[in-house]
Write a protein that holds these residues in place. Structure first.
Motif, PDB file in Angstrom:
ATOM      1  N   THR A 104       0.293   8.495   2.265  1.00  0.00           N
ATOM      2  CA  THR A 104      -0.362   8.903   1.016  1.00  0.00           C
ATOM      3  C   THR A 104       0.029  10.332   0.626  1.00  0.00           C
ATOM      4  N   VAL A 129      -3.817   2.206 -10.911  1.00  0.00           N
ATOM      5  CA  VAL A 129      -4.430   0.995 -10.348  1.00  0.00           C
ATOM      6  C   VAL A 129      -5.232   0.256 -11.402  1.00  0.00           C
ATOM      7  N   GLN A 133      -2.342  -1.976 -12.994  1.00  0.00           N
ATOM      8  CA  GLN A 133      -2.349  -3.065 -12.014  1.00  0.00           C
ATOM      9  C   GLN A 133      -3.485  -4.046 -12.277  1.00  0.00           C
ATOM     10  N   SER A 263     -13.156  -1.309  -9.417  1.00  0.00           N
ATOM     11  CA  SER A 263     -12.532  -0.968  -8.140  1.00  0.00           C
ATOM     12  C   SER A 263     -12.780   0.495  -7.823  1.00  0.00           C
ATOM     13  N   ARG A 268      -9.554   2.094   0.017  1.00  0.00           N
ATOM     14  CA  ARG A 268      -8.359   1.278   0.245  1.00  0.00           C
ATOM     15  C   ARG A 268      -7.608   1.738   1.493  1.00  0.00           C
ATOM     16  N   SER A 269      -6.830   0.834   2.061  1.00  0.00           N
ATOM     17  CA  SER A 269      -6.058   1.167   3.260  1.00  0.00           C
ATOM     18  C   SER A 269      -4.919   2.125   2.917  1.00  0.00           C
ATOM     19  N   ASP A 271      -1.864   1.722   3.635  1.00  0.00           N
ATOM     20  CA  ASP A 271      -0.723   0.949   3.143  1.00  0.00           C
ATOM     21  C   ASP A 271      -0.896   0.592   1.668  1.00  0.00           C
ATOM     22  N   ASP A 272      -2.124   0.237   1.268  1.00  0.00           N
ATOM     23  CA  ASP A 272      -2.383  -0.034  -0.147  1.00  0.00           C
ATOM     24  C   ASP A 272      -2.073   1.206  -0.991  1.00  0.00           C
ATOM     25  N   LYS A 273      -2.569   2.342  -0.534  1.00  0.00           N
ATOM     26  CA  LYS A 273      -2.353   3.583  -1.276  1.00  0.00           C
ATOM     27  C   LYS A 273      -0.877   3.962  -1.307  1.00  0.00           C
ATOM     28  N   GLY A 275       1.586   1.910  -1.478  1.00  0.00           N
ATOM     29  CA  GLY A 275       2.209   1.094  -2.511  1.00  0.00           C
ATOM     30  C   GLY A 275       1.972   1.650  -3.905  1.00  0.00           C
ATOM     31  N   ILE A 276       0.760   2.154  -4.136  1.00  0.00           N
ATOM     32  CA  ILE A 276       0.443   2.758  -5.435  1.00  0.00           C
ATOM     33  C   ILE A 276       1.270   4.029  -5.642  1.00  0.00           C
TER      34      ILE A 276
END
Length: 330
Positions: A104, A129, A133, A263, A268-269, A271-273, A275-276
């Motif tokens: 991140t 997001v 998204q 949301s 968020r994890s 890994d999710d962050k 990706g963003i």
């Protein structure tokens, strides 16, 4: 190190500067010497005792920072000591040093000061997001952005404009905010103290309504958003400033086949962050490097004056972002 902590739930006066041990980075973390930290709505909620940090996160407020990497965790591969960076953190930003997961963390975008860069991670990631998204905004659509003078609102306006919105509506509190919102790209900035945003949007869209609504307000805005939305519109809830929605009329939601989603980013994890962050770097950073988009800074405060920064945020008189300066020469 010097930090600003929340001594007890309450108003801005509960924020106090104190000393704490400098944190050590975990295996996938970097230690950042903080130059600036953004101030955000979740910080205010946490200060009031309404938004606890995720498990394992620092209790020090602050979700976005800029600074320089000074130490690497044992498994870090993406950064080197001395690199200027920005980072999204789950807490700990109001401090002279903070740890951030390398997933991140991103290199400082070219052309931004440290103070401007500190206004990027939380705000731009939240807008990306929710508007792009989850809200599935695309070129050729119209959008309504509530809180148009806020950090979220100014960012959403700039991004919607850059990515091809046909018409951008915002809601703001006064004429000064109207002019500022229009300068950023809003076609119509609606003064919610003097105008009914549903009526104004219907007049401005020939009674069609808008395709996407980004709402940080909630309360009675929920039913009104349903009335202002176009057929197959999407309402994205990212804040609840006015509290719970009561007596919500769901019939317009059914008739118009609306989608109402919400949301948060903080839980968020990594890994999710990551990706963003990667999408922002590939799709938004080029606009920042070219100067077409730049975080709108309203005012900066020294770290020790976090109380004043929070008071300003709560007044609703700001236009854009409020940032704490940890190093005064940035």
């Amino acid at each position: 190190m010097t930090v600003v902590e929340i001594t007890q739930p309450g108003g801005p006066e509960v924020l106090k500067a104190t000393k704490r041990a400098t944190p050590a980075p975990g295996p996938r973390e970097v230690l950042i010497k903080v130059h600036a930290a953004g101030v955000n709505g979740p910080d205010l909620l946490q200060r009031k005792g309404l938004y606890d940090p995720p498990p394992g996160a620092s209790d020090i407020p602050g979700l976005e920072i800029s600074g320089v990497v000074v130490e690497l965790g044992s498994e870090v591969t993406r950064f080197t000591v001395g690199e200027p960076v920005i980072a999204l953190v789950p807490g700990g930003g109001y401090a002279e040093y903070a740890v951030a997961d390398e997933r991140t963390t991103a290199r400082l975008p070219q052309g931004l000061s440290m103070a401007e860069a500190a206004a990027l991670p939380e705000t731009f990631m939240t807008v990306w997001v929710n508007l792009f998204q989850r809200g599935q905004f695309k070129a050729g659509e119209s959008v309504l952005i509530h809180g148009g003078a806020s950090g979220i609102g100014t960012t959403a306006t700039m991004l919607a404009k850059a990515f091809g919105a046909t018409k951008i509506f915002t809601t703001v509190a006064n004429q000064e905010q109207q002019l500022a919102s229009q300068a950023l790209g809003a076609d119509m900035a609606i003064n919610y103290n003097e105008q009914d945003f549903v009526e104004e949007i219907m007049k401005g869209t020939d009674n069609r309504g808008v395709d996407v609504i980004v709402d940080i307000i909630a309360g009675d805005y929920v039913s009104r958003n349903f009335r202002a939305a176009a057929m197959n519109g999407r309402v994205v809830q990212i804040g609840v400033i006015k509290g719970p929605a009561t007596n919500v009329d769901l019939f317009p939601m059914l008739v118009k086949r609306l989608t109402h989603i919400g949301s948060t980013l903080r839980s968020r994890s990594h890994d999710d962050k990551a990706g963003i962050m990667a999408e922002l770097e590939s799709q938004v950073w080029p606009y920042i490097r070219s100067g077409a988009i730049k975080p709108l800074l309203f005012k900066t405060f020294p770290l020790a004056d976090a109380e004043q920064a929070h008071a300003l945020m709560e007044s609703g008189q700001h236009i854009g972002k409020v940032v704490l300066r940890v190093l005064q020469d940035d």
